[in-house]
Write an enzyme that holds these catalytic residues in place. Structure first.
Site, short mmCIF file in Angstrom:
data_model
loop_
_atom_site.label_atom_id
_atom_site.label_comp_id
_atom_site.label_asym_id
_atom_site.label_seq_id
_atom_site.Cartn_x
_atom_site.Cartn_y
_atom_site.Cartn_z
N LYS A 44 42.29 17.32 -14.61
CA LYS A 44 42.53 15.88 -14.55
C LYS A 44 41.85 15.16 -15.71
O LYS A 44 42.39 14.22 -16.27
CB LYS A 44 41.98 15.37 -13.22
CG LYS A 44 42.54 14.09 -12.76
CD LYS A 44 42.38 13.88 -11.24
CE LYS A 44 41.40 14.76 -10.53
NZ LYS A 44 40.13 14.13 -10.20
N GLU A 101 39.80 7.42 -13.88
CA GLU A 101 40.04 8.71 -13.23
C GLU A 101 39.15 8.85 -12.00
O GLU A 101 37.95 8.64 -12.08
CB GLU A 101 39.73 9.84 -14.23
CG GLU A 101 39.91 11.21 -13.62
CD GLU A 101 39.35 12.36 -14.48
OE1 GLU A 101 39.13 12.17 -15.69
OE2 GLU A 101 39.11 13.43 -13.91
N GLN A 109 54.53 17.65 -2.61
CA GLN A 109 55.07 16.69 -1.64
C GLN A 109 53.99 16.22 -0.67
O GLN A 109 53.88 15.03 -0.38
CB GLN A 109 56.20 17.35 -0.83
CG GLN A 109 57.41 17.74 -1.65
CD GLN A 109 58.45 18.44 -0.77
OE1 GLN A 109 58.62 18.10 0.39
NE2 GLN A 109 59.13 19.43 -1.32
N CYS A 137 18.10 22.39 -28.95
CA CYS A 137 17.13 21.86 -27.98
C CYS A 137 16.21 22.99 -27.51
O CYS A 137 15.33 23.40 -28.26
CB CYS A 137 17.85 21.17 -26.84
SG CYS A 137 16.80 19.94 -26.06
N LEU A 138 16.42 23.55 -26.31
CA LEU A 138 15.59 24.68 -25.88
C LEU A 138 15.65 25.81 -26.91
O LEU A 138 14.65 26.48 -27.17
CB LEU A 138 16.09 25.18 -24.52
CG LEU A 138 15.31 26.35 -23.93
CD1 LEU A 138 13.87 25.95 -23.61
CD2 LEU A 138 16.00 26.87 -22.68
N HIS A 182 21.21 17.42 -29.32
CA HIS A 182 22.44 18.14 -28.95
C HIS A 182 23.61 17.70 -29.84
O HIS A 182 24.34 16.78 -29.48
CB HIS A 182 22.80 17.85 -27.49
CG HIS A 182 21.89 18.51 -26.52
ND1 HIS A 182 22.08 19.79 -26.07
CD2 HIS A 182 20.76 18.07 -25.91
CE1 HIS A 182 21.12 20.11 -25.21
NE2 HIS A 182 20.30 19.08 -25.11
N GLU A 204 26.38 19.07 -30.28
CA GLU A 204 27.70 19.38 -29.71
C GLU A 204 28.39 18.16 -29.08
O GLU A 204 29.61 18.11 -29.00
CB GLU A 204 27.61 20.53 -28.70
CG GLU A 204 26.87 20.24 -27.39
CD GLU A 204 25.37 20.51 -27.45
OE1 GLU A 204 24.79 20.44 -28.55
OE2 GLU A 204 24.78 20.78 -26.38
N1 GLN Z 1 13.73 22.19 -21.13
C1 GLN Z 1 13.52 21.66 -22.44
C2 GLN Z 1 12.94 20.27 -22.40
O1 GLN Z 1 12.99 19.61 -21.40
C3 GLN Z 1 14.78 21.69 -23.25
C4 GLN Z 1 15.85 20.80 -22.72
C5 GLN Z 1 17.20 21.05 -23.35
O2 GLN Z 1 17.43 22.10 -23.92
N2 GLN Z 1 18.11 20.11 -23.23
O3 GLN Z 1 12.43 19.80 -23.38
#
Ligand code: GLN
Length: 530
Positions: free
Chosen positions: A19, A141, A193, A381-382, A507, A509
């Site tokens: 959706k 949505e 239906q 990040c992590l 991030h 992405e």
């Molecule tokens: N756990 C890690 C933090 O809180 C990384 C978080 C993450 O990768 N978004 O900093």
């Protein structure tokens, strides 16, 4: 001001029919006709936002510039359109009740009995109508499936809105399933239906049906659905499985979905221009080679958990004319059996964002394997935090270096909480969230990708690089190529001399688009080319 039109998208029969993708594709089609769009995702659960939910339950948490932790459908909407979304574009039952109860305590309904209709429905209505400022179309949505108890107040609100806003300003689109039954050798329309019957029971007659299924619907089946569901045959749209999700807008347009929508909403637009979508699909279908990226994570069995990441890698591939194979590796398997077995075939290694102790040592081992074997490494990040811990342990000689998230007693907390995070007492919505500026060092990998010294990226984390260790990592050859100028925080690390080794605290992405692939993903995939 131009009057906004409202498109309401509901789903029936099953969840996971796509959706969100269908709504995003409708947005893409309307933009291709020169209209402006915005979106609202209404989620029936009682959590205020999905930020505190496990990805196994809910899939990825998508983060907007303004720091909202939202449903992953907002990721689809942003990838398919130019809409800028934020807190106002994802509302949950929890938020609606929170705000109604707050008003009740303030005495705003003095003398009245507070009820689902009209108080809850009015609150929902307000969140829908407030998005209409100046935009041509608002696509709303509703999460869940028609027939669920939880989504009833949302559907009742949509029913009322047709009479509040006018027939020519509202449109109901219903997404259903038309399964193929192998034993009978035919497709079955009964679930559709029944789903439409369920909608009509609550007073909504859909204007357009989008029917998911393995195969394209024949005209006969479309006619049957039209007859039983009380819609025009031209308003029955076939949404058969496609190889590439970016084909969906094209598939819809070929059947006249956008034509139907603007006709029914009485809008005058230019003809649709889908050239950019056609180009993406063409490139994605004709790669000149392929690369395999190992994604070392925890939620590897659930495709939805790393949705934006998967898309961003695909975009990076399209930009390089490469097919990107994603090989999800369970970090705990690496802990048990070592990295070699799982990573030796990878052209690139990526450790994505994550929370919690499980699999941490496996991810650290993956970062070390990439560094020692000079395999392109991307830590997000992590994934950045753990690459730093690995470097601290094995290059700087602090054997127990770690993030204090995973070892509060480490003698070398190279990743640690900032003071403001130490004061946090509630977990919901309190991480470092949303867009922050980052200054880029020229003469770095980051600069060669971004081609700019000043960028903005989205964050979602509590822990940060501990500045006490900056000199030490620099001495040993790591560079800090991105920093937050206002708070003096490390945002990007690199190891020069290796093919491609970069970690970022944000991030990237979330900002990648098929038509506008994220520079770090383009650069990373380029480096993995054999
Ligand atoms: N756990 C890690 C933090 O809180 C990384 C978080 C993450 O990768 N978004 O900093």
């Amino acid at each position: 001001m131009r009057r906004s039109k409202f498109i309401f998208v509901t789903g029936g029969v099953l969840s996971s029919l796509g959706k969100g993708l269908a709504s995003a594709s409708i947005g893409a089609l309307l933009e291709s006709r020169g209209l402006t769009v915005t979106f609202l995702k209404l989620d029936p659960y009682i959590n205020v936002d999905p930020g505190t939910m496990n990805p196994f339950q809910h899939g990825e948490v998508f983060v907007t510039d303004d720091g909202a932790e939202t449903d992953l459908d907002l990721g689809h909407y942003e990838r398919y359109t130019t809409a800028k979304l934020g807190k106002a574009n994802n509302i949950t039952t929890g938020q609606i009740y929170d705000s109604v109860i707050t008003k009740e305590r303030r005495g705003e309904y003095l003398g009245g009995t507070v009820q689902v209709i009209p108080h809850i429905t009015d609150e929902i209505k307000q969140s829908i109508i407030s998005l209409a400022n100046g935009v041509d179309t608002v696509i709303v949505e509703v999460g869940g499936t028609v027939g669920d108890i939880e989504s009833l107040p949302f559907l009742e609100t949509l029913r009322q809105l047709r009479w509040d806003l006018g027939i020519e300003n509202t449109l109901y689109i219903h997404l259903t399933l038309v399964p193929f039954l192998a034993t009978a050798g035919e497709v079955k329309t009964k679930p559709t239906q029944h789903s439409v019957m369920k909608l009509r029971e609550i007073g909504i007659q859909p204007d357009i049906l989008i029917c998911r299924g393995e195969k394209e619907l024949t005209l006969d089946i479309k006619k049957k659905i039209a007859l039983f569901c009380n819609v025009q045959v031209e308003s029955v749209i076939s949404a058969q499985d496609v190889k590439n999700v970016y084909e969906v807008p094209i598939l819809f347009s070929q059947q006249g979905l956008d034509e139907r929508i603007v006709e029914k909403l009485n809008m005058w637009t230019k003809a649709p221009d889908l050239t950019s979508w056609e180009e993406i699909v063409e490139k994605a279908k004709n790669p000149k080679g392929e690369v395999t990226i190992a994604i070392v994570g925890k939620y590897v069995d659930l495709v939805e958990s790393y949705k934006s990441l998967n898309e961003a890698l695909t975009h990076g591939g399209i930009a390089n004319n490469l097919k990107v194979n994603l090989d999800f590796v369970d970090a705990e398997e690496i802990e048990a059996q070592g990295p070699e077995k799982f990573l030796k075939k990878a052209d690139g290694i990526l450790v994505p964002g994550g929370f919690g102790t499980r699999g941490i040592e496996g991810k650290i081992a993956a970062a070390g394997y990439a560094r020692k074997n000079d395999i392109p490494y991307f830590g997000i990040c992590l994934g950045m935090q753990l690459a730093v811990a690995e470097f601290m342990r094995n290059v700087c000689g602090h054997d127990d270096a770690n993030s204090s998230e995973f070892n509060p007693d480490t003698s070398c907390p190279v990743i640690d909480l900032m003071q403001e995070q130490r004061n946090v007492d509630k977990l919901g919505g309190t991480m470092r969230l949303g867009a922050y500026e980052c200054e880029i060092l020229d003469d770095s990998l980051a600069f060669s990708a971004y081609k700019s010294t000043s960028i903005s990226e989205r964050h979602r984390h509590r822990y940060e690089f501990n500045n006490d260790y900056i000199d030490e990592v620099k001495d040993k050859g790591m560079i800090i190529s991105g920093t937050n100028p206002k708070r003096n925080l490390v945002e990007i690390i690199e190891i020069p001399g290796l093919k491609w080794f970069l970690g970022c605290q944000f991030h990237p992405e979330f900002k990648s688009r098929p038509q506008n692939p994220h520079p770090l993903f383009v650069s990373f995939i380029e480096a993995t080319k054999k």
